[in-house]
Scaffold this active site. Structure first.
Site, PDB file in Angstrom:
ATOM      1  N   CYS A 135       0.816  -1.225   0.000  1.00 39.88           N
ATOM      2  CA  CYS A 135       0.000   0.000   0.000  1.00 39.88           C
ATOM      3  C   CYS A 135       0.851   1.276   0.000  1.00 39.88           C
ATOM      4  O   CYS A 135       0.431   2.297  -0.555  1.00 39.88           O
ATOM      5  CB  CYS A 135      -0.965   0.009   1.169  1.00 39.88           C
ATOM      6  SG  CYS A 135      -0.225  -0.381   2.750  1.00 39.88           S
ATOM      7  N   HIS A 260      -2.421   6.629   3.629  1.00 42.98           N
ATOM      8  CA  HIS A 260      -0.980   6.844   3.709  1.00 42.98           C
ATOM      9  C   HIS A 260      -0.615   8.115   2.935  1.00 42.98           C
ATOM     10  O   HIS A 260      -1.232   8.436   1.913  1.00 42.98           O
ATOM     11  CB  HIS A 260      -0.219   5.676   3.067  1.00 42.98           C
ATOM     12  CG  HIS A 260      -0.220   4.404   3.870  1.00 42.98           C
ATOM     13  ND1 HIS A 260      -0.754   4.296   5.132  1.00 42.98           N
ATOM     14  CD2 HIS A 260       0.301   3.173   3.586  1.00 42.98           C
ATOM     15  CE1 HIS A 260      -0.580   3.064   5.586  1.00 42.98           C
ATOM     16  NE2 HIS A 260       0.048   2.352   4.660  1.00 42.98           N
TER      17      HIS A 260
END
Ligand code: 2RA
Length: 470
Positions: A135, A260
Site C-alpha cells: 500500500c 498513507h
C-alpha cells in the site's frame, strides 16, 4: 443474426471477511457490473456467514480446491502464507490469481501491476498469478510513474506517513484505544514518558502512536532498514521497469486511521519546472492535483480517506537541483493501496480474457448520451469524466461566472460526492468540491440516482450556489 451473448466471468474474493475484503465488497458493489458471479471465500471459521455484495446476500464458502471450480479470476486478500499456498492452487484450477499479499511481488515470474503505470505486464504471467503492490508503494507510484514517463526518473528519496490501518484492524483498535486514554489530559506530551505511561498497551506499534510519530513500519532487515522501506525500493524498481533505480525511503507511522501519505523528492534525467510537472500530473489518470497553499489547499489524509485517486499537492522544483521535483501525495491505503488496485487488475484480466471490451476512459469532451433534462443546470454544462475538467490555479475570485456541473463517471465516485462534485466556470475553473459540499448537502436539488449501469450524482441547480463559492 444476434451475436452470441457474452460470457460474464466468475470472480472469487478470497479473504472476503477481512479488513481489505470488506473494502473490496464495497468497491465491487460500486464499479461496473462485469462479473457473472461473485463468490465469497474465507477460512472455514468464517464459512456460512452471509455478506452483501452488489445488493445480494451471498453465503461465504470455505477455502478449498473445490471453491475455485468455474472461477475465472480469484482475488486474494489474505496473509502471505495463505496466498503462498492457495494462489497457485487457484491458478492450477484455471483461474487467474490476483494476489494482494507480499508472497509473490518480487517473483520474476509474477508481474507486479499498477494499471495506470504498467498494464502491459499483465500478460506476462507464466504462473497464472499477478501481484498487487504494497500500500505504501501504491500510494505514490501512480504519480511517480506519470512523471517518470514524461521526464525519466533517476532517483527517489521518500518519507512515508503511514496510517494505523496499514497494521490491520489491530492497528486501528490500538490507535483508538490510545486516543481514548490521552483525551482530556491537557498536560500530556510535555514530559518525556508521560504519553507512554498514559497509553499503556502499544498494540502492534513499537512506541505510542497517539500524540506521536513512530519512525518504523514492518520488520527489521539488514543494516537497519525496515521491510517496508525495502518494499518501496524493490517494488518501485519492478513496477517502473528500472532495476537500478536509486531509492532511499524512511517509513514513519502517524496517528491517522486510514490513508498513507508520502513526501517525494524525485530526480529526473533533465531539468523539470514546477509547471511542467503540474501539467503532467493534471493529465495523469488516477491522479488529482490539489495544490494551492495560499488558499490552504493540499491533500491531507482526513480529506482523502474513502476516495480512489492519488492526491498530489505541495508541488515544488528543488531549489538546489533543477532536475528534482518535491511533492506530497496521499492515497487511501485500503482502496488504491489494496482493494481498488486489485479490482482494477481483475477487470483488466476480465477484459483480456475476451469476454468484454476494455473499459474506455471517458474524456472531458466526450459527453455520451443526455442526462435527464431536469438535471441539467440552467446555463451550465454537464461533464462526464474520469478526470477533473480543466482546473486552474487561479484564485477563487477568478472563478466567477455561471458554474457547470461536473459529474464523475464512476459509480465509485458517487459514494463520496463531497470529494468528487466540483463546480467549474464555463471558462474552466478550479476545484471547489471540498468547500462546496457542506453547502450542497443542505440543498434539496442534490440527488443521487442510477442512470444505466452507473450511479451518478447530480447537482440540479448550481446557480443557487454561485454566490456562495468561497
Ligand atoms: C503498513 N504498508 O502500512 C503496510 C501494510 N501492508 O504497515
Amino acid at each position: 443474426m444476434n451475436p452470441a451473448p457474452l460470457h460474464r466471468p466468475a470472480l472469487a474474493v478470497v479473504g472476503a471477511t477481512g479488513a481489505v475484503g470488506t473494502v473490496m465488497l464495497d468497491i465491487l458493489s460500486s464499479r461496473e457490473d462485469i462479473w457473472g458471479e461473485i463468490r465469497l471465500i474465507a477460512s472455514p471459521r468464517s464459512a456460512g456467514r452471509r455478506l452483501t455484495v452488489r445488493g445480494r446476500e451471498t453465503e461465504v464458502v470455505a477455502l478449498s480446491p473445490e471453491a475455485f471450480d468455474g472461477i475465472d479470476v480469484a482475488m486474494f486478500d489474505v496473509p502471505d502464507e495463505v496466498s503462498a499456498q492457495w494462489a497457485p492452487a487457484a491458478a492450477a484450477c484455471g483461474a487467474v490469481a490476483v494476489d494482494n499479499s507480499g508472497a509473490f511481488r518480487m517473483d520474476p515470474e509474477v508481474p507486479l501491476v499498477v494499471p495506470e503505470v504498467n498494464p502491459e505486464q499483465l500478460a506476462n504471467r507464466p504462473k497464472g498469478i499477478i501481484a498487487n503492490a504494497n500500500c505504501t508503494t501504491l500510494s505514490m507510484i501512480v504519480a511517480v510513474g506519470a512523471l517518470h514517463r514524461a521526464f525519466g526518473l533517476e532517483e527517489l528519496v521518500v518519507a512515508s506517513y503511514q496510517a494505523a490501518s496499514g497494521a490491520g484492524q489491530a492497528g486501528i483498535d490500538a490507535l483508538y484505544a490510545q486516543m481514548d486514554k490521552v483525551a482530556g489530559t491537557r498536560s500530556l506530551g510535555q514530559r518525556a514518558g508521560d504519553v507512554r505511561s498514559a497509553v499503556g498497551d502499544l498494540g502492534p506499534f513499537p512506541a505510542p502512536l497517539a500524540m506521536n510519530v513512530v519512525p518504523w513500519a514492518g520488520s527489521l532487515k539488514a543494516d537497519g532498514w525496515s521491510s517496508e522501506e525495502l518494499k518501496i525500493r524493490n517494488e518501485s524498481r519492478k513496477i517502473l521497469g528500472l532495476p537500478s533505480l536509486r531509492v532511499s525511503a524512511t517509513c514513519v507511522r502517524v496517528p491517522v486511521v486510514t490513508t498513507h501519505s508520502v513526501a517525494v523528492h524525485a530526480i529526473f534525467t533533465r531539468p523539470v519546472s514546477r509547471q511542467e510537472a503540474w501539467s503532467v500530473l493534471r493529465a495523469a489518470p488516477g491522479v488529482v492535483v490539489t495544490d494551492d497553499p495560499e488558499a490552504g489547499e493540499f491533500p491531507t489524509p482526513v480529506d482523502v480517506v474513502g476516495t480512489d485517486p492519488s492526491w498530489v499537492g505541495r508541488l515544488r522544483q528543488s531549489l538546489d537541483d533543477p532536475r528534482a521535483i518535491d511533492f506530497f501525495v496521499c492515497g487511501d491505503n485500503l482502496r488504491k493501496g489494496a482493494a481498488l488496485n486489485t479490482a482494477q487488475i481483475a477487470e483488466l484480466v476480465a477484459a483480456e480474457l475476451g469476454q468484454r471490451p476494455l473499459p474506455q476512459p471517458v474524456s472531458n469532451e466526450n459527453v455520451t448520451g443526455p442526462l435527464p433534462a431536469a438535471l441539467v443546470p440552467p446555463g451550465g454544462r454537464v461533464w462526464r469524466s474520469r478526470r477533473p475538467p480543466t482546473a486552474c490555479s487561479r484564485s477563487s475570485a477568478a472563478c466567477a461566472g455561471p458554474p457547470a456541473v461536473y459529474v464523475r463517471s464512476s459509480a465509485a465516485y458517487a459514494r463520496s460526492p463531497g470529494k468528487y462534485l466540483s463546480a467549474v466556470t464555463r471558462r474552466g475553473g478550479r476545484l471547489h468540491a471540498r468547500r462546496l459540499w457542506p453547502v450542497w448537502r443542505q440543498m434539496p436539488g442534490l440527488r443521487r440516482e442510477p442512470i444505466g449501469q452507473s450511479e451518478w450524482t447530480h447537482m440540479c441547480n448550481p446557480s443557487r450556489v454561485a454566490g456562495r463559492v468561497p
